[in-house]
Scaffold this active site. Sequence first.
Site, short mmCIF file in Angstrom:
data_model
loop_
_atom_site.label_atom_id
_atom_site.label_comp_id
_atom_site.label_asym_id
_atom_site.label_seq_id
_atom_site.Cartn_x
_atom_site.Cartn_y
_atom_site.Cartn_z
N PRO A 9 0.84 -1.10 -0.03
CA PRO A 9 -0.24 -0.12 -0.08
C PRO A 9 0.91 1.27 0.16
CG PRO A 9 -0.10 -1.05 2.27
CD PRO A 9 0.51 -2.20 1.18
N ASN A 10 0.34 2.20 -0.85
CA ASN A 10 0.83 3.50 -0.82
C ASN A 10 2.20 3.63 -1.70
OD1 ASN A 10 -1.28 4.73 0.84
ND2 ASN A 10 -0.25 3.62 2.31
N ARG A 17 5.00 11.00 -2.88
CA ARG A 17 4.60 10.81 -1.42
C ARG A 17 6.04 10.92 -0.47
NH1 ARG A 17 4.64 4.59 1.20
NH2 ARG A 17 4.07 5.16 3.17
N TYR A 22 11.14 8.77 0.96
CA TYR A 22 10.96 7.94 -0.30
C TYR A 22 11.53 8.41 -1.56
CZ TYR A 22 7.76 5.63 3.30
OH TYR A 22 7.39 5.22 4.60
N ASN A 72 7.76 -5.62 -0.58
CA ASN A 72 7.63 -4.68 0.28
C ASN A 72 6.29 -4.33 0.43
OD1 ASN A 72 7.76 -2.15 1.52
ND2 ASN A 72 8.88 -1.12 0.00
N ALA A 75 3.22 -0.78 4.66
CA ALA A 75 2.65 -0.90 6.20
C ALA A 75 2.20 -2.25 6.73
CB ALA A 75 1.59 0.18 6.29
N GLU A 96 12.49 -9.58 2.01
CA GLU A 96 11.69 -8.79 2.53
C GLU A 96 12.41 -7.27 2.16
OE1 GLU A 96 10.49 -8.48 6.70
OE2 GLU A 96 10.47 -6.15 6.76
N HIS A 98 12.80 -2.76 2.30
CA HIS A 98 12.17 -1.27 2.58
C HIS A 98 13.04 -0.22 2.19
CE1 HIS A 98 9.34 -3.00 5.12
NE2 HIS A 98 10.20 -3.92 5.64
N ARG A 105 13.35 4.53 12.47
CA ARG A 105 11.80 5.34 12.45
C ARG A 105 11.00 5.08 13.89
NH1 ARG A 105 9.35 5.09 6.68
NH2 ARG A 105 8.03 6.80 7.62
C1 DQA Z 1 8.18 1.11 3.95
C2 DQA Z 1 8.24 1.23 5.46
C3 DQA Z 1 7.10 0.85 6.07
O1 DQA Z 1 7.11 1.30 7.70
C4 DQA Z 1 6.16 1.92 5.31
O2 DQA Z 1 4.69 1.78 5.94
C5 DQA Z 1 6.01 2.18 4.02
C6 DQA Z 1 7.06 1.93 3.22
C7 DQA Z 1 9.51 1.37 3.09
O3 DQA Z 1 9.67 0.95 1.92
O4 DQA Z 1 10.37 2.27 3.55
O5 DQA Z 1 4.76 2.38 3.46
O6 DQA Z 1 7.93 -0.28 3.72
#
Ligand code: DQA
Length: 138
Positions: A9-10, A17, A22, A72, A75, A96, A98, A105
């Site tokens: 998501p997102n 964003r 990011y 990835n 959240a 995994e 990020h 964070r």
């Molecule tokens: C994320 C880190 C997550 O905590 C966050 O909710 C994201 C992006 C990252 O790629 O840094 O949406 O996965």
Amino acid sequence: MKLIIINGPNLNLLGKREPTIYGNTSFESFFEEELKEKYSNVELIYFQSNIEGEIINKIHEVGFSYDGIVLNAAAYTHTSVAIGDAVKAIETPVIEVHISNVHSREKFRHTSYIAPNAKGVISGFGLKSYELAIQSFL
Ligand code: DQA
């Protein structure tokens, strides 16, 4: 070698964003202009969804035939027992990733339901995190 990048998501908003966290690049342009070019010898697929069940369906779909999944889950990493279970249920190894360093964070980002069943975790190298994951499969 057949690999898939699954974004949660997102991450469809990358480039717009929170650019200080990011970056300014959209994932589509990074994928098409950098990753696909650089790893043209790899069958590389990209999938993004904001919906937990669609991410799980995709993990099931590829999880017995692909050579690797770069995941990835955004959240959902920190909340989804169901995605964690899906990663546990399949045969294809999952890395995994990020973009940000989740450990520098908020505390809620330090928990991952995916990491216990992942082959490895890469966090904090910007979009390069995806590339490092691909390289680890090669
Ligand atoms: C994320 C880190 C997550 O905590 C966050 O909710 C994201 C992006 C990252 O790629 O840094 O949406 O996965």
